[in-house]
Scaffold this motif. Sequence first.
Motif, PDB file in Angstrom:
ATOM      1  N   ASP A 168       7.265 -58.221  67.232  1.00  0.00           N
ATOM      2  CA  ASP A 168       6.934 -59.083  68.352  1.00  0.00           C
ATOM      3  C   ASP A 168       6.730 -60.423  68.074  1.00  0.00           C
ATOM      4  O   ASP A 168       6.011 -61.041  67.170  1.00  0.00           O
ATOM      5  N   ILE A 169       7.071 -61.381  69.138  1.00  0.00           N
ATOM      6  CA  ILE A 169       7.149 -62.797  68.902  1.00  0.00           C
ATOM      7  C   ILE A 169       5.556 -63.522  69.512  1.00  0.00           C
ATOM      8  O   ILE A 169       5.448 -64.418  69.189  1.00  0.00           O
ATOM      9  N   ASP A 170       4.999 -62.635  70.344  1.00  0.00           N
ATOM     10  CA  ASP A 170       3.661 -63.110  70.638  1.00  0.00           C
ATOM     11  C   ASP A 170       2.645 -62.918  69.493  1.00  0.00           C
ATOM     12  O   ASP A 170       2.322 -61.832  68.961  1.00  0.00           O
ATOM     13  N   GLU A 171       1.797 -63.992  69.225  1.00  0.00           N
ATOM     14  CA  GLU A 171       1.062 -64.094  67.963  1.00  0.00           C
ATOM     15  C   GLU A 171      -0.073 -63.134  68.306  1.00  0.00           C
ATOM     16  O   GLU A 171      -0.737 -62.349  67.327  1.00  0.00           O
ATOM     17  N   TRP A 172      -0.727 -62.949  69.387  1.00  0.00           N
ATOM     18  CA  TRP A 172      -1.774 -62.118  69.928  1.00  0.00           C
ATOM     19  C   TRP A 172      -1.357 -60.541  69.512  1.00  0.00           C
ATOM     20  O   TRP A 172      -1.958 -59.783  68.996  1.00  0.00           O
ATOM     21  N   ALA A 173      -0.109 -60.217  70.014  1.00  0.00           N
ATOM     22  CA  ALA A 173       0.562 -59.198  69.808  1.00  0.00           C
ATOM     23  C   ALA A 173       0.719 -58.532  68.528  1.00  0.00           C
ATOM     24  O   ALA A 173       0.351 -57.596  67.719  1.00  0.00           O
ATOM     25  N   TYR A 174       1.059 -59.671  67.490  1.00  0.00           N
ATOM     26  CA  TYR A 174       1.257 -59.434  66.114  1.00  0.00           C
ATOM     27  C   TYR A 174      -0.003 -59.291  65.403  1.00  0.00           C
ATOM     28  O   TYR A 174      -0.310 -57.887  64.802  1.00  0.00           O
ATOM     29  N   GLU A 175      -0.992 -59.975  65.833  1.00  0.00           N
ATOM     30  CA  GLU A 175      -2.307 -59.750  65.250  1.00  0.00           C
ATOM     31  C   GLU A 175      -2.849 -58.380  65.772  1.00  0.00           C
ATOM     32  O   GLU A 175      -3.530 -57.359  64.832  1.00  0.00           O
ATOM     33  N   ASN A 176      -2.720 -58.019  66.985  1.00  0.00           N
ATOM     34  CA  ASN A 176      -3.391 -56.790  67.504  1.00  0.00           C
ATOM     35  C   ASN A 176      -2.732 -55.569  66.814  1.00  0.00           C
ATOM     36  O   ASN A 176      -3.065 -54.595  66.412  1.00  0.00           O
ATOM     37  N   GLY A 177      -1.321 -55.725  66.835  1.00  0.00           N
ATOM     38  CA  GLY A 177      -0.498 -54.496  66.246  1.00  0.00           C
ATOM     39  C   GLY A 177      -0.869 -54.405  64.840  1.00  0.00           C
ATOM     40  O   GLY A 177      -0.943 -53.394  64.241  1.00  0.00           O
ATOM     41  N   THR A 178      -1.151 -55.303  63.877  1.00  0.00           N
ATOM     42  CA  THR A 178      -1.479 -55.158  62.611  1.00  0.00           C
ATOM     43  C   THR A 178      -3.143 -54.555  62.465  1.00  0.00           C
ATOM     44  O   THR A 178      -3.065 -53.627  61.776  1.00  0.00           O
ATOM     45  N   GLU A 179      -3.842 -54.927  63.438  1.00  0.00           N
ATOM     46  CA  GLU A 179      -5.171 -54.125  63.306  1.00  0.00           C
ATOM     47  C   GLU A 179      -4.862 -52.764  63.972  1.00  0.00           C
ATOM     48  O   GLU A 179      -5.353 -51.906  63.088  1.00  0.00           O
ATOM     49  N   ASN A 180      -4.112 -52.381  64.744  1.00  0.00           N
ATOM     50  CA  ASN A 180      -3.748 -50.921  65.141  1.00  0.00           C
ATOM     51  C   ASN A 180      -3.247 -50.342  64.026  1.00  0.00           C
ATOM     52  O   ASN A 180      -3.466 -49.077  63.833  1.00  0.00           O
ATOM     53  N   ILE A 181      -2.292 -50.866  63.320  1.00  0.00           N
ATOM     54  CA  ILE A 181      -1.571 -50.209  62.263  1.00  0.00           C
ATOM     55  C   ILE A 181      -2.487 -49.844  61.044  1.00  0.00           C
ATOM     56  O   ILE A 181      -2.610 -48.588  60.584  1.00  0.00           O
ATOM     57  N   GLU A 182      -3.429 -50.545  60.821  1.00  0.00           N
ATOM     58  CA  GLU A 182      -4.383 -50.439  59.811  1.00  0.00           C
ATOM     59  C   GLU A 182      -5.362 -49.490  60.233  1.00  0.00           C
ATOM     60  O   GLU A 182      -5.804 -48.416  59.607  1.00  0.00           O
ATOM     61  N   ALA A 183      -5.845 -49.578  61.397  1.00  0.00           N
ATOM     62  CA  ALA A 183      -6.823 -48.397  62.073  1.00  0.00           C
ATOM     63  C   ALA A 183      -6.176 -47.041  62.183  1.00  0.00           C
ATOM     64  O   ALA A 183      -7.145 -45.990  62.064  1.00  0.00           O
ATOM     65  N   ASN A 184      -4.840 -46.996  62.092  1.00  0.00           N
ATOM     66  CA  ASN A 184      -4.367 -45.611  62.147  1.00  0.00           C
ATOM     67  C   ASN A 184      -3.698 -45.224  60.700  1.00  0.00           C
ATOM     68  O   ASN A 184      -3.077 -44.295  60.420  1.00  0.00           O
ATOM     69  N   GLY A 185      -3.977 -46.104  59.605  1.00  0.00           N
ATOM     70  CA  GLY A 185      -3.657 -45.769  58.260  1.00  0.00           C
ATOM     71  C   GLY A 185      -2.399 -45.776  58.005  1.00  0.00           C
ATOM     72  O   GLY A 185      -1.953 -44.826  57.232  1.00  0.00           O
ATOM     73  N   MET A 186      -1.469 -46.571  58.783  1.00  0.00           N
ATOM     74  CA  MET A 186       0.057 -46.766  58.649  1.00  0.00           C
ATOM     75  C   MET A 186       0.254 -48.072  57.889  1.00  0.00           C
ATOM     76  O   MET A 186       1.555 -48.409  57.722  1.00  0.00           O
ATOM     77  N   THR A 187      -0.554 -48.680  57.286  1.00  0.00           N
ATOM     78  CA  THR A 187      -0.251 -49.730  56.379  1.00  0.00           C
ATOM     79  C   THR A 187       0.884 -49.504  55.294  1.00  0.00           C
ATOM     80  O   THR A 187       0.514 -48.517  54.669  1.00  0.00           O
ATOM     81  N   GLY A 188       1.942 -50.293  55.182  1.00  0.00           N
ATOM     82  CA  GLY A 188       2.867 -49.730  54.362  1.00  0.00           C
ATOM     83  C   GLY A 188       3.875 -49.117  54.759  1.00  0.00           C
ATOM     84  O   GLY A 188       5.241 -49.009  54.423  1.00  0.00           O
ATOM     85  N   ARG A 189       3.674 -48.260  56.012  1.00  0.00           N
ATOM     86  CA  ARG A 189       4.826 -47.472  56.613  1.00  0.00           C
ATOM     87  C   ARG A 189       5.246 -48.142  57.945  1.00  0.00           C
ATOM     88  O   ARG A 189       6.257 -47.901  58.172  1.00  0.00           O
ATOM     89  N   VAL A 190       4.342 -48.957  58.424  1.00  0.00           N
ATOM     90  CA  VAL A 190       4.748 -49.620  59.556  1.00  0.00           C
ATOM     91  C   VAL A 190       4.488 -51.011  59.310  1.00  0.00           C
ATOM     92  O   VAL A 190       3.342 -51.456  59.047  1.00  0.00           O
ATOM     93  N   GLN A 191       5.539 -51.834  59.242  1.00  0.00           N
ATOM     94  CA  GLN A 191       5.333 -53.344  58.956  1.00  0.00           C
ATOM     95  C   GLN A 191       5.595 -54.240  60.164  1.00  0.00           C
ATOM     96  O   GLN A 191       6.487 -54.275  60.875  1.00  0.00           O
ATOM     97  N   PRO A 192       4.363 -54.662  60.463  1.00  0.00           N
ATOM     98  CA  PRO A 192       4.249 -55.714  61.649  1.00  0.00           C
ATOM     99  C   PRO A 192       5.100 -57.044  61.194  1.00  0.00           C
ATOM    100  O   PRO A 192       4.919 -57.577  60.011  1.00  0.00           O
ATOM    101  N   LEU A 193       5.968 -57.581  61.934  1.00  0.00           N
ATOM    102  CA  LEU A 193       6.496 -59.050  61.899  1.00  0.00           C
ATOM    103  C   LEU A 193       6.465 -59.498  62.935  1.00  0.00           C
ATOM    104  O   LEU A 193       6.467 -59.282  64.048  1.00  0.00           O
TER     105      LEU A 193
END
Length: 193
Positions: A168-193
């Motif tokens: 996502d090109i939006d900084e808010w979305a990138y940060e929020n997506g990163t938080e949601n990925i971590e909250a769902n135990g997906m770190t390393g399997r879903v890579q925020p870019l």
Amino acid sequence: MKYIELSVPCTDETRREILMAELSDFPFESFCEEEDRLKAYMPEPEYARCEPEIAQWLRDKGLPCTAEALPDRNWNEVWESNFEPIEVEGRCRIRAPFHPRNPACEYDIEIMPKMSFGTGHHATTYLMAAELLDSDPSGLRGLDMGSGTGVLAILAVLRGAVHMDAVDIDEWAYENGTENIEANGMTGRVQPL
């Protein structure tokens, strides 16, 4: 912080979506679609700076509107009290952290959307989630462009995808997506870019 609520009468759902996209060119922080109108919200100081430009844009479009200063309140608390979880096809529950899980749903995704797109309330996210539930991404790698909250990338991995890039090109979305990925135990399997 005080906010201005801009209310534009509009009964057509497609037209409301177009209006929302067009009004996104201004620094509105959020939108609310109702059956007969679109409401847009902006901090009062920002609105004061943009008001002449917004008023001219509305006049050029021939759109009536009202602008009202809202009382200062805890907007997160207000949002939380009105935010409802979504169940997709009875198989996937997309919920905020303050909602309980539904054990009857096969997939449970915790999303704190903040200012990002992708809660399942909008038809496009809901339909894509439903499509993921009906497909088999097992063993595949994928790319979620315009990932917002990251909900679709998370669901793809839950359904068996080996790896997803969530862009996502939006900084808010990138940060929020990163938080949601971590909250769902997906770190390393879903890579925020």
